[in-house]
Design an enzyme around this catalytic site. Structure first.
Site, PDB file in Angstrom:
ATOM      1  N   ARG A  47       0.819  -1.220   0.000  1.00 18.52           N
ATOM      2  CA  ARG A  47       0.000   0.000   0.000  1.00 18.52           C
ATOM      3  C   ARG A  47       0.850   1.266   0.000  1.00 18.52           C
ATOM      4  O   ARG A  47       0.500   2.277   0.622  1.00 18.52           O
ATOM      5  CB  ARG A  47      -0.964   0.007   1.192  1.00 18.52           C
ATOM      6  CG  ARG A  47      -1.950  -1.136   1.203  1.00 18.52           C
ATOM      7  CD  ARG A  47      -2.854  -1.132  -0.041  1.00 18.52           C
ATOM      8  NE  ARG A  47      -3.747  -2.288  -0.021  1.00 18.52           N
ATOM      9  CZ  ARG A  47      -3.477  -3.443  -0.630  1.00 18.52           C
ATOM     10  NH1 ARG A  47      -2.341  -3.611  -1.291  1.00 18.52           N
ATOM     11  NH2 ARG A  47      -4.327  -4.442  -0.584  1.00 18.52           N
TER      12      ARG A  47
ATOM     13  N   SER B 195     -10.929   0.090   2.870  1.00 23.83           N
ATOM     14  CA  SER B 195     -10.189  -0.264   4.091  1.00 23.83           C
ATOM     15  C   SER B 195      -9.578   0.972   4.728  1.00 23.83           C
ATOM     16  O   SER B 195      -8.906   1.758   4.055  1.00 23.83           O
ATOM     17  CB  SER B 195      -9.088  -1.277   3.768  1.00 23.83           C
ATOM     18  OG  SER B 195      -9.646  -2.495   3.308  1.00 23.83           O
TER      19      SER B 195
ATOM     20  N   GLU C 225      -4.503   3.204   6.232  1.00 22.33           N
ATOM     21  CA  GLU C 225      -4.297   3.093   4.792  1.00 22.33           C
ATOM     22  C   GLU C 225      -4.824   4.335   4.090  1.00 22.33           C
ATOM     23  O   GLU C 225      -4.299   4.755   3.066  1.00 22.33           O
ATOM     24  CB  GLU C 225      -5.019   1.852   4.261  1.00 22.33           C
ATOM     25  CG  GLU C 225      -4.921   1.651   2.759  1.00 22.33           C
ATOM     26  CD  GLU C 225      -5.562   0.351   2.313  1.00 22.33           C
ATOM     27  OE1 GLU C 225      -6.302   0.377   1.320  1.00 22.33           O
ATOM     28  OE2 GLU C 225      -5.319  -0.681   2.959  1.00 22.33           O
TER      29      GLU C 225
END
Length: 301
Positions: A177, A225, A297
């Site tokens: 990520r 998320s 995130e």
């Protein structure tokens, strides 16, 4: 300020950002632009530099929260930038795609062309540029990572001063990520794919979509998320949040999903302050229960 650039249709004042993010949160951008060409982007970057303004590059707004007071600089939306430009080289099994193309369009194009590799991007509500910056990924299988960075051969970018550059594979750094592309404005990327029967590609896309529909919560505005899965652990962030008893936890208008604990749902009147407070509450509770610090995130602009 440079009146010539302000008078162009590409630049707007005080544009509300909430409708341009999937979480539906955020105040106004002092300046907002939806450029359609590289020339327009270069002019915008040059203008922002002259005016001493920060700028933020926005894709589909699926992984970002803007503050309730908005953004004081220039927000550049890439949603209109060559949003249908995909070029295929079947001999080399390569696809060149604009940063403004939606992931849904890219997945559909590749499936229709018999090129495999991007099926895992189905149902991720973002643009190619945004996916590259955060190295978007997904897998139905625990311990397996499918990430867009694995497919990248080269990326054409503009540097912050508007100077074009081509970044080869050796210049790129992708991790979970994360990438080193957030300091550039992305224009297009070349992806290396492979051949596969169209029906098999479609079956994989459908399996991914079905899995996500069952597991994820789309009952209200959300940003996907919220936290990264801790590396080196068997437990996903959602499982850690659930075990800490936080499903359904609500602060103001934002709620931890009762279906998937790593999703926050805007129940109608959430603010950025609510989201930040809930992020901190979840981090604190999970840390006290497990000793694990969850890393967001989502980007907070």
């Amino acid at each position: 300020m440079n009146s010539s650039i302000i008078s162009t249709p590409a630049l707007q004042r005080n544009v509300l950002l909430a409708p341009r993010t999937t979480l539906r949160i955020g105040g106004p951008a002092a300046y907002f632009a939806e450029p359609e060409s590289e020339e327009e982007i270069s002019k915008l970057l040059a203008w922002a530099k002259r005016e001493g303004l920060s700028f933020f590059v926005l894709g589909n707004g699926s992984n970002v929260i803007f503050g309730d007071a908005g953004y004081k600089g220039l927000v550049i939306s890439m949603c209109r930038f060559r949003n249908d430009l995909i070029k295929m080289n079947l001999d080399q099994l390569q696809v060149t795609v604009s940063a403004g193309v939606s992931l849904a369009r890219l997945v559909r194009f590749c499936q229709e062309s018999g090129l495999a590799g991007v099926e895992f991007l189905a149902q991720i509500p973002g643009t190619v540029g945004g996916a590259l910056v955060m190295n978007a990924g997904f897998s139905r299988y625990a311990g397996q990572h499918n990430e867009i960075g694995d497919l990248v051969l080269e990326v054409r970018v503009l540097q912050k001063d508007g100077t074009p550059a081509m970044l080869g594979r050796e210049d790129l750094k992708f991790s979970y990520r994360h990438s080193n592309l957030d300091k550039y404005l992305l224009l297009e990327v070349v992806l290396k794919l492979w051949r596969r029967p169209k029906d098999q590609i479609w079956n994989e896309i459908k399996a991914n979509r079905d899995f996500r529909k069952i597991r994820q919560d789309i009952s209200g505005p959300n940003a996907g998320s919220i936290f990264k899965n801790p590396l080196g652990l068997h437990h996903a962030a959602g499982a850690l949040i659930e075990r800490a008893g936080l499903k359904g936890k609500q602060i103001g208008g934002i709620q931890v999903s009762e279906q998937h604990a790593n999703y926050f749902i805007n129940r109608g009147n959430a603010t950025s302050a609510d989201v930040i407070q809930l992020i901190e509450e979840v981090q604190k509770t999970v840390f006290h229960a497990t000793g694990i610090t969850l890393e967001p995130e989502i980007r907070i602009a």
